[in-house]
Design a protein around this motif. Structure first.
Motif, PDB file in Angstrom:
ATOM      1  N   GLU A 120      -7.194  -1.340  -2.502  1.00  0.00           N
ATOM      2  CA  GLU A 120      -8.388  -0.602  -1.688  1.00  0.00           C
ATOM      3  C   GLU A 120      -9.319  -1.649  -1.117  1.00  0.00           C
ATOM      4  O   GLU A 120      -9.505  -1.590   0.023  1.00  0.00           O
ATOM      5  CB  GLU A 120      -8.839   0.451  -2.454  1.00  0.00           C
ATOM      6  N   SER A 121      -9.898  -2.439  -2.390  1.00  0.00           N
ATOM      7  CA  SER A 121     -10.905  -3.241  -1.781  1.00  0.00           C
ATOM      8  C   SER A 121     -10.518  -4.225  -0.644  1.00  0.00           C
ATOM      9  O   SER A 121     -11.250  -4.325   0.315  1.00  0.00           O
ATOM     10  CB  SER A 121     -11.243  -4.057  -3.079  1.00  0.00           C
ATOM     11  N   VAL A 140       0.833  -1.235  -0.050  1.00  0.00           N
ATOM     12  CA  VAL A 140       0.051   0.113  -0.016  1.00  0.00           C
ATOM     13  C   VAL A 140       0.882   1.303  -0.105  1.00  0.00           C
ATOM     14  O   VAL A 140       0.669   2.222  -0.588  1.00  0.00           O
ATOM     15  CB  VAL A 140      -0.990   0.074   1.281  1.00  0.00           C
ATOM     16  N   VAL A 154      -7.953  -3.953   1.493  1.00  0.00           N
ATOM     17  CA  VAL A 154      -7.604  -3.472   2.757  1.00  0.00           C
ATOM     18  C   VAL A 154      -8.874  -2.829   3.221  1.00  0.00           C
ATOM     19  O   VAL A 154      -9.023  -3.348   4.684  1.00  0.00           O
ATOM     20  CB  VAL A 154      -6.836  -2.324   2.624  1.00  0.00           C
ATOM     21  N   TRP A 155      -9.778  -2.576   2.612  1.00  0.00           N
ATOM     22  CA  TRP A 155     -11.131  -1.996   3.435  1.00  0.00           C
ATOM     23  C   TRP A 155     -11.760  -3.128   4.006  1.00  0.00           C
ATOM     24  O   TRP A 155     -12.152  -2.836   5.046  1.00  0.00           O
ATOM     25  CB  TRP A 155     -12.017  -1.466   1.988  1.00  0.00           C
ATOM     26  N   LEU A 156     -11.800  -4.068   3.247  1.00  0.00           N
ATOM     27  CA  LEU A 156     -12.878  -5.293   3.627  1.00  0.00           C
ATOM     28  C   LEU A 156     -12.207  -5.761   4.971  1.00  0.00           C
ATOM     29  O   LEU A 156     -12.590  -6.371   5.866  1.00  0.00           O
ATOM     30  CB  LEU A 156     -12.877  -6.485   2.617  1.00  0.00           C
ATOM     31  N   LEU A 172      -4.131   0.138  -7.270  1.00  0.00           N
ATOM     32  CA  LEU A 172      -4.863   0.550  -6.095  1.00  0.00           C
ATOM     33  C   LEU A 172      -5.928   0.162  -5.951  1.00  0.00           C
ATOM     34  O   LEU A 172      -6.651  -0.241  -4.680  1.00  0.00           O
ATOM     35  CB  LEU A 172      -4.697   2.092  -5.928  1.00  0.00           C
ATOM     36  N   ALA A 173      -6.854  -0.129  -7.026  1.00  0.00           N
ATOM     37  CA  ALA A 173      -8.196  -0.692  -6.744  1.00  0.00           C
ATOM     38  C   ALA A 173      -8.135  -2.029  -6.064  1.00  0.00           C
ATOM     39  O   ALA A 173      -9.040  -2.477  -5.188  1.00  0.00           O
ATOM     40  CB  ALA A 173      -8.785  -0.769  -8.341  1.00  0.00           C
TER      41      ALA A 173
END
Lengths: 107, 207
Positions: free
Chosen positions: B146-147, B47, B149-151, B142-143
């Motif tokens: 991001e998905s 990241v 890490v967010w989850l 990043l997509a």
């Protein structure tokens, strides 16, 4: 079309130069329509949205992220500067893991 | 805090079963938490790298675009952009870790090529296209991050709460209640033992 972007007209124009199809939205209503349309489209794998659009339809975005279905979202900054302070992914990780673990203290 | 149950043998048995279950669940959740933390720490380095790269490329691309627009005008730029087609291909796979579906994206980026006439466009237009292609490449990476890490972060917070609830509220409550029931049962037993003795003594005295 693998990429798609939803944002204001200037940001969308920029990404159009990289061959990204885009929806120009100005208000929450059109943002909502565009977002629902884009998430329903199976040919889109990566959906870029600008920070302004994310703010407009925050709950929809969260709902979509939880479902962990494609298209995968990325939030990009608006071309006319950032919209308010945002949590970066690193902060998100640190917050979730807890401050007691940082890479410096790890070893 | 002690649970509000009558101190009986049946309740003691039920509570014991519940406590065993809670302890088992606690161990499992603790393991899950460790897995999630590991996954997140694993992603953290990537990241950082991607984020830094994205920031650099984004600044450059946005600056170039602003300049290109101010030189050529918005409508002219839009006309040029409408003719640009790139064949980007993205395929994804999902991997399951600790009950979370983590996507892995494979991106095939279209190659830079000129897609408009030379007349009426300047080098800034070429530069814009180049910069945005580079930016898009990182945005794709990043997509994926991001998905995931967010989850993961969301699940980790949830697990943390569950672990804390079990560790600091549920399990101590049950232990305290069990202890209380044990004490009450013991004193009751002592009571009845004493009564029996007394009764026996009276009976022997009467005969």
């Amino acid at each position: 079309m693998a990429y798609h972007i939803i944002g204001d007209q200037d940001t969308v124009l920029g990404y159009r130069f990289a061959g990204v199809s885009g929806d120009v939205v100005e208000d929450p209503e059109s943002a909502k329509t565009a977002f629902l349309h884009a998430t329903g489209d199976r040919s889109i794998s990566i959906l870029l949205i600008t920070e302004a659009v994310e703010d407009m339809i925050m709950d929809l975005v969260i709902q979509h992220r939880i479902s962990s279905q494609p298209p995968y979202l990325t939030v990009v900054q608006d071309i006319w500067g950032p919209k308010g302070k945002r949590k970066s992914l690193q902060e998100l990780i640190n917050e979730a893991v807890g401050i007691r673990i940082t890479p410096e203290e790890d070893d | 805090m002690k649970l509000n149950v009558p101190p009986t043998k049946t309740n003691q048995l039920i509570l014991k079963q519940d406590l065993a279950m809670a302890t088992e669940g606690f161990d499992l959740l603790e393991q899950k938490r460790e897995i999630l933390v590991m996954e997140l720490m694993h992603l953290l380095d990537r990241v950082k790298l991607v984020h830094q790269e994205l920031e650099e490329r984004r600044k450059k691309a946005y600056d170039t675009l602003k300049r290109a627009v101010s030189f050529n005008g918005y409508y002219h730029m839009r006309n040029i952009a409408s003719g640009i087609r790139y064949d980007h291909k993205v395929s994804y796979q999902t991997r399951v870790a600790a009950g979370i579906r983590i996507p892995t994206l494979e991106i095939e980026q279209g190659e830079f090529k000129l897609q408009y006439g030379f007349a009426g466009t300047d080098s800034l237009v070429d530069q814009t296209m180049n910069d945005f292609l580079l930016l898009l490449e990182v945005a794709g990476k990043l997509a994926e991050l991001e998905s995931s890490v967010w989850l993961l972060a969301r699940e980790l917070k949830k697990t943390q709460r569950q672990v804390n609830a079990l560790e600091h509220i549920f399990i101590p409550d049950y232990k305290e209640t069990l202890k209380y029931i044990e004490q009450v049962l013991e004193s009751k037993e002592l009571d009845s033992f004493f009564t029996m003795k007394l009764a026996k003594k009276q009976m022997t005295e009467e005969t």
